[in-house]
Design a protein around this motif. Structure first.
Motif, PDB file in Angstrom:
ATOM      1  N   MET A   1      12.378  33.071  97.862  1.00 25.58           N
ATOM      2  CA  MET A   1      11.831  32.660  99.173  1.00 25.58           C
ATOM      3  C   MET A   1      11.154  31.116  99.373  1.00 25.58           C
ATOM      4  SD  MET A   1      11.298  35.264 101.679  1.00 25.58           S
ATOM      5  CE  MET A   1      11.656  36.256 102.063  1.00 25.58           C
ATOM      6  N   ASP A   2      11.951  30.908 100.437  1.00 22.95           N
ATOM      7  CA  ASP A   2      10.773  29.416 100.360  1.00 22.95           C
ATOM      8  C   ASP A   2      11.147  29.039 102.271  1.00 22.95           C
ATOM      9  OD1 ASP A   2      10.301  26.954 100.122  1.00 22.95           O
ATOM     10  OD2 ASP A   2      11.916  25.946  99.282  1.00 22.95           O
ATOM     11  N   GLU A   3      10.772  28.378 102.689  1.00 22.69           N
ATOM     12  CA  GLU A   3      10.401  27.933 103.883  1.00 22.69           C
ATOM     13  C   GLU A   3      10.595  26.693 104.077  1.00 22.69           C
ATOM     14  OE1 GLU A   3       6.340  27.972 107.558  1.00 22.69           O
ATOM     15  OE2 GLU A   3       6.082  28.361 105.476  1.00 22.69           O
ATOM     16  N   TRP A   4      11.388  26.389 104.676  1.00 21.56           N
ATOM     17  CA  TRP A   4      12.211  25.381 105.177  1.00 21.56           C
ATOM     18  C   TRP A   4      11.754  24.422 106.773  1.00 21.56           C
ATOM     19  CZ3 TRP A   4      17.600  26.339 102.763  1.00 21.56           C
ATOM     20  CH2 TRP A   4      17.542  25.927 101.680  1.00 21.56           C
ATOM     21  N   LYS A   5      11.071  23.864 106.951  1.00 20.10           N
ATOM     22  CA  LYS A   5      10.632  23.572 108.738  1.00 20.10           C
ATOM     23  C   LYS A   5      11.649  22.154 109.051  1.00 20.10           C
ATOM     24  CE  LYS A   5       6.417  24.581 108.273  1.00 20.10           C
ATOM     25  NZ  LYS A   5       5.382  24.979 108.877  1.00 20.10           N
ATOM     26  N   GLN A   6      13.035  21.807 108.397  1.00 18.29           N
ATOM     27  CA  GLN A   6      13.084  20.881 109.217  1.00 18.29           C
ATOM     28  C   GLN A   6      14.374  20.660 109.270  1.00 18.29           C
ATOM     29  OE1 GLN A   6      13.421  21.869 105.794  1.00 18.29           O
ATOM     30  NE2 GLN A   6      14.594  21.719 104.196  1.00 18.29           N
ATOM     31  N   PHE A   7      14.504  22.779 109.896  1.00 20.95           N
ATOM     32  CA  PHE A   7      15.637  22.651 110.653  1.00 20.95           C
ATOM     33  C   PHE A   7      15.080  23.464 111.711  1.00 20.95           C
ATOM     34  CE2 PHE A   7      17.893  23.243 106.115  1.00 20.95           C
ATOM     35  CZ  PHE A   7      19.021  23.465 106.482  1.00 20.95           C
ATOM     36  N   SER A   8      13.816  23.522 111.912  1.00 19.10           N
ATOM     37  CA  SER A   8      12.404  23.352 113.339  1.00 19.10           C
ATOM     38  C   SER A   8      12.854  24.940 113.869  1.00 19.10           C
ATOM     39  CB  SER A   8      13.659  22.128 114.565  1.00 19.10           C
ATOM     40  OG  SER A   8      13.209  22.336 115.773  1.00 19.10           O
ATOM     41  N   ARG A   9      13.225  25.408 114.432  1.00 20.01           N
ATOM     42  CA  ARG A   9      12.424  26.517 114.812  1.00 20.01           C
ATOM     43  C   ARG A   9      13.469  27.604 115.389  1.00 20.01           C
ATOM     44  NH1 ARG A   9       7.572  26.989 119.475  1.00 20.01           N
ATOM     45  NH2 ARG A   9       8.738  28.443 119.137  1.00 20.01           N
ATOM     46  N   PRO A  10      14.335  27.945 114.384  1.00 16.84           N
ATOM     47  CA  PRO A  10      15.658  28.686 114.573  1.00 16.84           C
ATOM     48  C   PRO A  10      15.522  29.888 115.372  1.00 16.84           C
ATOM     49  CG  PRO A  10      14.512  28.489 112.468  1.00 16.84           C
ATOM     50  CD  PRO A  10      13.316  28.156 113.259  1.00 16.84           C
ATOM     51  N   SER A  11      16.870  29.442 116.263  1.00 20.41           N
ATOM     52  CA  SER A  11      16.400  30.823 117.213  1.00 20.41           C
ATOM     53  C   SER A  11      17.692  31.452 116.138  1.00 20.41           C
ATOM     54  CB  SER A  11      17.414  30.272 118.487  1.00 20.41           C
ATOM     55  OG  SER A  11      16.519  29.432 119.269  1.00 20.41           O
ATOM     56  N   GLY A  12      19.156  31.405 115.826  1.00 23.91           N
ATOM     57  CA  GLY A  12      20.889  32.071 115.104  1.00 23.91           C
ATOM     58  C   GLY A  12      20.906  31.250 114.054  1.00 23.91           C
ATOM     59  N   LEU A  13      21.220  31.655 113.250  1.00 24.16           N
ATOM     60  CA  LEU A  13      22.032  31.293 111.837  1.00 24.16           C
ATOM     61  C   LEU A  13      23.029  31.419 111.680  1.00 24.16           C
ATOM     62  CD1 LEU A  13      20.957  32.592 109.132  1.00 24.16           C
ATOM     63  CD2 LEU A  13      19.261  31.988 109.512  1.00 24.16           C
ATOM     64  N   PHE A  14      23.460  30.739 111.008  1.00 26.77           N
ATOM     65  CA  PHE A  14      25.305  30.890 110.240  1.00 26.77           C
ATOM     66  C   PHE A  14      25.290  30.198 108.845  1.00 26.77           C
ATOM     67  CE2 PHE A  14      29.971  30.579 109.164  1.00 26.77           C
ATOM     68  CZ  PHE A  14      30.521  31.174 109.987  1.00 26.77           C
ATOM     69  N   ILE A  15      25.819  30.942 108.064  1.00 25.72           N
ATOM     70  CA  ILE A  15      26.281  30.048 106.554  1.00 25.72           C
ATOM     71  C   ILE A  15      27.775  30.323 106.573  1.00 25.72           C
ATOM     72  CG2 ILE A  15      25.950  30.919 103.923  1.00 25.72           C
ATOM     73  CD1 ILE A  15      22.811  31.257 104.975  1.00 25.72           C
ATOM     74  N   ASP A  16      28.943  28.930 105.867  1.00 25.21           N
ATOM     75  CA  ASP A  16      29.690  28.954 105.988  1.00 25.21           C
ATOM     76  C   ASP A  16      29.930  29.591 104.686  1.00 25.21           C
ATOM     77  OD1 ASP A  16      30.223  27.139 105.075  1.00 25.21           O
ATOM     78  OD2 ASP A  16      30.885  26.391 106.497  1.00 25.21           O
ATOM     79  N   LYS A  17      31.786  29.774 103.373  1.00 25.59           N
ATOM     80  CA  LYS A  17      31.797  30.206 102.678  1.00 25.59           C
ATOM     81  C   LYS A  17      31.538  29.238 101.611  1.00 25.59           C
ATOM     82  CE  LYS A  17      36.630  28.503 103.964  1.00 25.59           C
ATOM     83  NZ  LYS A  17      37.995  29.241 103.387  1.00 25.59           N
TER      84      LYS A  17
END
Length: 98
Positions: A1-17
């Motif tokens: 587990m980690d916390e990344w604040k560099q992506f701001s305030r996430p509303s949605g996310l997607f991870i590609d292959k």
């Protein structure tokens, strides 16, 4: 587990292959009140799942000039086109790399 604040305030996310992370931020704004997140801009941040480094940013297309909620959801197709789903305008915006 980690916390990344560099992506701001996430509303949605997607991870590609390729372990690329796409994060939609529909909340951030400088003004006081809901979404107050000084110094951050609404849009889609793109980076690495492996090291958390943000490598690209797609700003909100109508920043303050029209009805938009910014992208709440995000997806990417096989060609690498990014899609941002907006609630207020009930639309999906397609972003193509030039």
């Amino acid at each position: 587990m980690d916390e990344w604040k560099q992506f701001s305030r996430p509303s949605g996310l997607f991870i590609d292959k390729h372990d690329t992370l796409y994060v939609a931020d529909s909340e951030s704004r400088d003004a006081d009140g809901y979404g107050h997140n000084p110094g951050w801009q609404r849009g889609i941040r793109i980076g690495s799942v492996k090291d958390g480094k943000v490598t690209a940013f797609i700003p909100e297309p109508t920043h303050g000039t029209g009805p938009t909620s910014g992208a709440e959801g995000v997806a990417v197709d096989a060609e690498g086109h990014v899609y941002g789903a907006e609630v207020l305008s009930k639309s999906v915006k397609r972003y193509v790399k030039k």
